[in-house]
Scaffold this motif. Structure first.
Motif, PDB file in Angstrom:
ATOM      1  N   VAL A  54       0.839  -1.202   0.000  1.00  0.00           N
ATOM      2  CA  VAL A  54       0.000   0.000   0.000  1.00  0.00           C
ATOM      3  C   VAL A  54       0.876   1.255   0.000  1.00  0.00           C
ATOM      4  O   VAL A  54       0.562   2.238  -0.684  1.00  0.00           O
ATOM      5  N   LEU A  55       1.957   1.225   0.735  1.00  0.00           N
ATOM      6  CA  LEU A  55       2.876   2.366   0.744  1.00  0.00           C
ATOM      7  C   LEU A  55       3.371   2.659  -0.671  1.00  0.00           C
ATOM      8  O   LEU A  55       3.360   3.817  -1.115  1.00  0.00           O
ATOM      9  N   ARG A  56       3.788   1.630  -1.373  1.00  0.00           N
ATOM     10  CA  ARG A  56       4.287   1.834  -2.730  1.00  0.00           C
ATOM     11  C   ARG A  56       3.182   2.371  -3.646  1.00  0.00           C
ATOM     12  O   ARG A  56       3.423   3.270  -4.457  1.00  0.00           O
ATOM     13  N   ALA A  57       1.987   1.831  -3.515  1.00  0.00           N
ATOM     14  CA  ALA A  57       0.878   2.269  -4.364  1.00  0.00           C
ATOM     15  C   ALA A  57       0.485   3.714  -4.077  1.00  0.00           C
ATOM     16  O   ALA A  57       0.128   4.458  -4.999  1.00  0.00           O
ATOM     17  N   VAL A  58       0.559   4.116  -2.820  1.00  0.00           N
ATOM     18  CA  VAL A  58       0.223   5.499  -2.444  1.00  0.00           C
ATOM     19  C   VAL A  58       1.278   6.468  -2.969  1.00  0.00           C
ATOM     20  O   VAL A  58       0.954   7.539  -3.496  1.00  0.00           O
ATOM     21  N   GLU A  59       2.534   6.090  -2.841  1.00  0.00           N
ATOM     22  CA  GLU A  59       3.618   6.991  -3.216  1.00  0.00           C
ATOM     23  C   GLU A  59       3.890   7.007  -4.722  1.00  0.00           C
ATOM     24  O   GLU A  59       4.459   7.981  -5.231  1.00  0.00           O
ATOM     25  N   ASP A  60       3.496   5.947  -5.411  1.00  0.00           N
ATOM     26  CA  ASP A  60       3.769   5.881  -6.844  1.00  0.00           C
ATOM     27  C   ASP A  60       2.492   5.544  -7.614  1.00  0.00           C
ATOM     28  O   ASP A  60       2.185   4.370  -7.852  1.00  0.00           O
ATOM     29  N   PRO A  61       1.729   6.547  -8.044  1.00  0.00           N
ATOM     30  CA  PRO A  61       0.469   6.320  -8.762  1.00  0.00           C
ATOM     31  C   PRO A  61       0.645   5.582 -10.090  1.00  0.00           C
ATOM     32  O   PRO A  61      -0.330   5.075 -10.645  1.00  0.00           O
ATOM     33  N   THR A  62       1.876   5.519 -10.605  1.00  0.00           N
ATOM     34  CA  THR A  62       2.081   4.809 -11.877  1.00  0.00           C
ATOM     35  C   THR A  62       1.985   3.294 -11.705  1.00  0.00           C
ATOM     36  O   THR A  62       1.943   2.563 -12.698  1.00  0.00           O
ATOM     37  N   CYS A  63       1.951   2.830 -10.460  1.00  0.00           N
ATOM     38  CA  CYS A  63       1.886   1.385 -10.210  1.00  0.00           C
ATOM     39  C   CYS A  63       0.675   0.753 -10.882  1.00  0.00           C
ATOM     40  O   CYS A  63       0.762  -0.346 -11.430  1.00  0.00           O
ATOM     41  N   GLU A  64      -0.456   1.443 -10.844  1.00  0.00           N
ATOM     42  CA  GLU A  64      -1.677   0.874 -11.422  1.00  0.00           C
ATOM     43  C   GLU A  64      -1.513   0.578 -12.907  1.00  0.00           C
ATOM     44  O   GLU A  64      -1.813  -0.523 -13.367  1.00  0.00           O
ATOM     45  N   GLU A  65      -1.052   1.560 -13.649  1.00  0.00           N
ATOM     46  CA  GLU A  65      -0.919   1.388 -15.086  1.00  0.00           C
ATOM     47  C   GLU A  65       0.126   0.339 -15.423  1.00  0.00           C
ATOM     48  O   GLU A  65      -0.060  -0.484 -16.343  1.00  0.00           O
TER      49      GLU A  65
END
Length: 240
Positions: free
Chosen positions: A194-205
């Motif tokens: 979750v920390l990585r996903a919050v800090e890096d919005p490009t994770c989703e794409e």
């Protein structure tokens, strides 16, 4: 005695594989792919409700009871993205505070196997889940039949065999359905991911393009080579 057979579990598994893989094939967009995991949550919640109605079934879990929240919590990538999206809606000061807790947790949790993981979930607030409506599948499944056992540092959460079987059919069907469409769908330690996903919005794409964006857990190789793969991704009830 469980009122569900292994054949029932197999059928639930096959149905969920079909629902997820067909849904992803027919709706080729990232938002749909992420939110599709909510169907898994609905089915797990329904399974809990079904088991609760059975004669003689009693669960001790109640608001404010967070003993199991110190176990390692595992979440699938879509579940991680759902939670991260909710956190980003918080006022700036609250998001900053949550991010700080996530960062501290991630440093302590990195490399820990489940038997060594005794860290309160960073998403707890006053001993209650701050993302309860969006909590991952394992959190929805775990229901203790005896809270006194949960309190013991070396205790094993006494759970319903019926509920566990119903959970595994749906959960593993979800994992397989995503994998059939080349979307990474193995579980990850919640706080770090979750920390990585919050800090890096490009994770989703990047995830939607098939990239493995989250760190694997230290025992992932063992999970993938387990002799009974239906247990892949199931939360570990042991504490110690």
């Amino acid at each position: 005695m469980a009122q569900i057979t292994l054949q029932d579990v197999k059928q639930q598994h096959e149905n969920q594989v079909s629902l997820v893989s067909k849904g992803l094939a027919q709706n080729r967009n990232r938002t749909f792919a992420i939110n599709l995991v909510r169907t898994t949550h609905e089915k797990i919640d329904a399974a809990v409700a079904t088991v609760k109605k059975q004669p003689g079934v009693h669960f001790d879990c109640k608001p404010g009871c967070a003993y199991c929240c110190a176990n390692r919590i595992e979440a699938l990538p879509p579940e991680i993205f759902v939670i991260a999206a909710e956190l980003r809606k918080l006022p700036e000061a609250e998001l900053t505070a949550v991010t700080a807790r996530l960062r501290e947790h991630a440093e302590k949790a990195r490399g820990l196997r489940p038997e060594h993981h005794q860290l309160p979930c960073p998403l707890l607030k006053d001993s209650q889940c701050s993302v309860y409506e969006h909590r991952p599948s394992p959190c929805r499944r775990v229901h203790s039949e005896d809270v006194e056992e949960c309190k013991r540092p070396d205790g094993i959460i006494p759970e319903s065999e019926e509920l566990n079987l119903r959970f595994l059919g749906v959960y593993n069907g979800t994992v397989e359905g995503y994998l059939k469409r080349q979307l990474p769908a193995y579980p990850h330690e919640l706080g770090q991911a979750v920390l990585r996903a919050v800090e890096d919005p490009t994770c989703e794409e990047r995830w939607y393009k098939g990239e493995q964006v989250f760190e694997f857990m230290p025992d992932m190789d063992e999970m993938l080579t387990a002799s009974r793969p239906i247990e892949i991704g199931a939360p570990r009830p042991t504490r110690g």
